[in-house]
Design an enzyme around this catalytic site. Sequence first.
Site, PDB file in Angstrom:
ATOM      1  N   GLU A 155      -6.075   7.106  -1.382  1.00 49.03           N
ATOM      2  CA  GLU A 155      -5.939   5.849  -0.370  1.00 49.03           C
ATOM      3  C   GLU A 155      -6.730   4.780  -1.078  1.00 49.03           C
ATOM      4  O   GLU A 155      -6.108   3.382  -1.045  1.00 49.03           O
ATOM      5  CB  GLU A 155      -6.518   6.394   0.987  1.00 49.03           C
ATOM      6  CG  GLU A 155      -6.020   7.153   1.738  1.00 49.03           C
ATOM      7  CD  GLU A 155      -4.541   6.562   2.315  1.00 49.03           C
ATOM      8  OE1 GLU A 155      -4.336   5.492   2.281  1.00 49.03           O
ATOM      9  OE2 GLU A 155      -3.628   7.519   2.071  1.00 49.03           O
TER      10      GLU A 155
ATOM     11  N   HIS B 194       0.791  -1.179  -0.005  1.00 47.31           N
ATOM     12  CA  HIS B 194       0.008  -0.096  -0.029  1.00 47.31           C
ATOM     13  C   HIS B 194       1.209   1.289   0.096  1.00 47.31           C
ATOM     14  O   HIS B 194       0.742   2.141  -0.943  1.00 47.31           O
ATOM     15  CB  HIS B 194      -0.914  -0.146   1.122  1.00 47.31           C
ATOM     16  CG  HIS B 194      -1.719   1.249   1.400  1.00 47.31           C
ATOM     17  ND1 HIS B 194      -2.968   1.478   0.868  1.00 47.31           N
ATOM     18  CD2 HIS B 194      -1.380   2.310   2.005  1.00 47.31           C
ATOM     19  CE1 HIS B 194      -3.500   2.707   1.411  1.00 47.31           C
ATOM     20  NE2 HIS B 194      -2.324   3.273   1.981  1.00 47.31           N
ATOM     21  N   GLU B 195       2.037   1.310   0.832  1.00 47.28           N
ATOM     22  CA  GLU B 195       2.801   2.551   1.083  1.00 47.28           C
ATOM     23  C   GLU B 195       3.662   2.424  -0.386  1.00 47.28           C
ATOM     24  O   GLU B 195       4.015   3.721  -0.981  1.00 47.28           O
ATOM     25  CB  GLU B 195       3.561   2.353   2.378  1.00 47.28           C
ATOM     26  CG  GLU B 195       2.853   2.294   3.344  1.00 47.28           C
ATOM     27  CD  GLU B 195       1.933   3.576   3.558  1.00 47.28           C
ATOM     28  OE1 GLU B 195       2.152   4.510   3.230  1.00 47.28           O
ATOM     29  OE2 GLU B 195       1.018   3.295   4.417  1.00 47.28           O
TER      30      GLU B 195
ATOM     31  N   HIS C 186       1.563   4.138  -3.069  1.00 45.99           N
ATOM     32  CA  HIS C 186       1.718   5.700  -2.747  1.00 45.99           C
ATOM     33  C   HIS C 186       2.943   6.391  -3.529  1.00 45.99           C
ATOM     34  O   HIS C 186       2.851   7.414  -4.219  1.00 45.99           O
ATOM     35  CB  HIS C 186       1.769   5.988  -1.157  1.00 45.99           C
ATOM     36  CG  HIS C 186       0.416   6.159  -0.652  1.00 45.99           C
ATOM     37  ND1 HIS C 186      -0.756   6.659  -1.147  1.00 45.99           N
ATOM     38  CD2 HIS C 186      -0.013   5.511   0.631  1.00 45.99           C
ATOM     39  CE1 HIS C 186      -1.801   6.575  -0.451  1.00 45.99           C
ATOM     40  NE2 HIS C 186      -1.413   5.892   0.681  1.00 45.99           N
TER      41      HIS C 186
END
Lengths: 220, 297
Positions: free
Chosen positions: B216, B141-142, B145
């Site tokens: 997100e 997930h990070e 980003h």
Amino acid sequence: MKFFKRLLNKIESETAASNAKHDDSDAIFSLASASLLLEEKLGLKFSKTAALCIKIINGGLFKNTINDCTGLLDVSKEEFKFDYKIFTDSFDYLWIIINGKDLPTNSDIITNVAAALSSTGDIIEEHGFSNQILSAIFQFKFFDIHNNSTINYKNDNSYNNKKNLYLIYNYKTNNFYPYIPIDNVYRDASKELQVLSILKSVISVEEDFSKWFPIKGIPF
Amino acid sequence: MEHSWQKRDTGITVRIIICLSILTLLYVIFITVLAYLGLGFIPIMLISATFILAQWFFSDKIVLWSTHAKIVTSHQYPSLHSLVERIVSRTNMPMPKIAVAVNRIPNAFATGKGPGSSVVAVTTGLLEILDTDELEGVLAHELTHIKNRDVMVITLASLFSTIAWQIMQFGFYGSLYSGGSRDRNNGSAFLIVILVAFATWLLSFFIIRAISRYREYSADRGAAQMTGKPAKLANALMKISGTMNRVPTRDLRQVEGYNAFFIIPAISRSTFANLFSTHPSVEKRIERLLDMEASMH
């Protein structure tokens, strides 16, 4: 008691007319398609076993009710191809455990077992004990998808041998939720989430996780 | 029983937001003062450009400093490094630096100017409660980003709002000078400038939050694609947010006696609270991840 009414509507068409307002009568087929989905997508097969869990009340009336239930199961077990047994657990709950016999398709088995549970539930309801019914529980077992393969899948093999999925139908909320016990304390929430994600399009599931109460030491 | 890590965490996010807000506020005040002192358009634009560039350039340092996260080597956290290495090699990204913050509250964040120079940070609390698959989901997930250049997207969004605000401000000053009645209207004009600046800033505040929420979702989506295990990330989110704590451990037959539990309504957060948050509600994210999981099978 909507679920069992809906189930019953499917089986006995004459009662369907009187319950026309609860015309959501697809539940039994939904259950069959739910079992198909679980088999196809997660390698979970209906174990042919399901049960009704009922809180015991002392007294003759309740005893008679249970006798009526066993009477019905005795006369219908040939036609609907199942066996049953009665079990009392340490919480003083009565379990009516239905064991389906082998049939050409799994859908037929789960349909018959669900029909047997629904008629049992209906008798209990007719005697005014519907509040005593805690839940209906359907058991699914992981079968080894990689049976013919020589590759050893690290997680799957040990996993499949140990764990069962119990699809719990809560009689009070009219919703299903998954329960995969790892042992008496822990549960496999991540697999349960997968089950939820797969089933929520076909059956009414409990989406509030805080109501996913486990039932420990299920006797089958 | 409730552990500290099971509480809804806001600590790290609040610290980052406070630090960046103070910086932005200082910057807004400084530029307003310069404009009020009658400095020309070009010098002010140059000064603001320097500010924005500096903020962007030092953003990772500010974030690491405000969260007390320290860069760690592969000797210190070998399994964490190899987990990240496996994801980045699959997705053809450069290896980011890895930071760990000693903090019981489980959390993770990414910072940096682009895929080439970025940092992925996790707290020790996160490492404690997640298993390998769940940690992989959070790291992916990070990393999404970083891959999506979300820091730059948000900086750019803030830049546009800043420029809009300055144009408006100069519009006001322009009409003020040409009107020739500067002395008499000075006080009220300054008030209007402040009000318009505030309104613009407020609007961009909500817009940036909306963009951030959308980022997100796409980071969740990217993580699910990188790992192929959306349910694991959903699981991690449940653990981090304390939702997992809501899955009961008491037996249905025990709680059945207290009939009251059936009428407890699910806690729903107001839409007002949602407007302010940079992250969508965990429930919504879990729901979307589970939908992905269902569609994958």
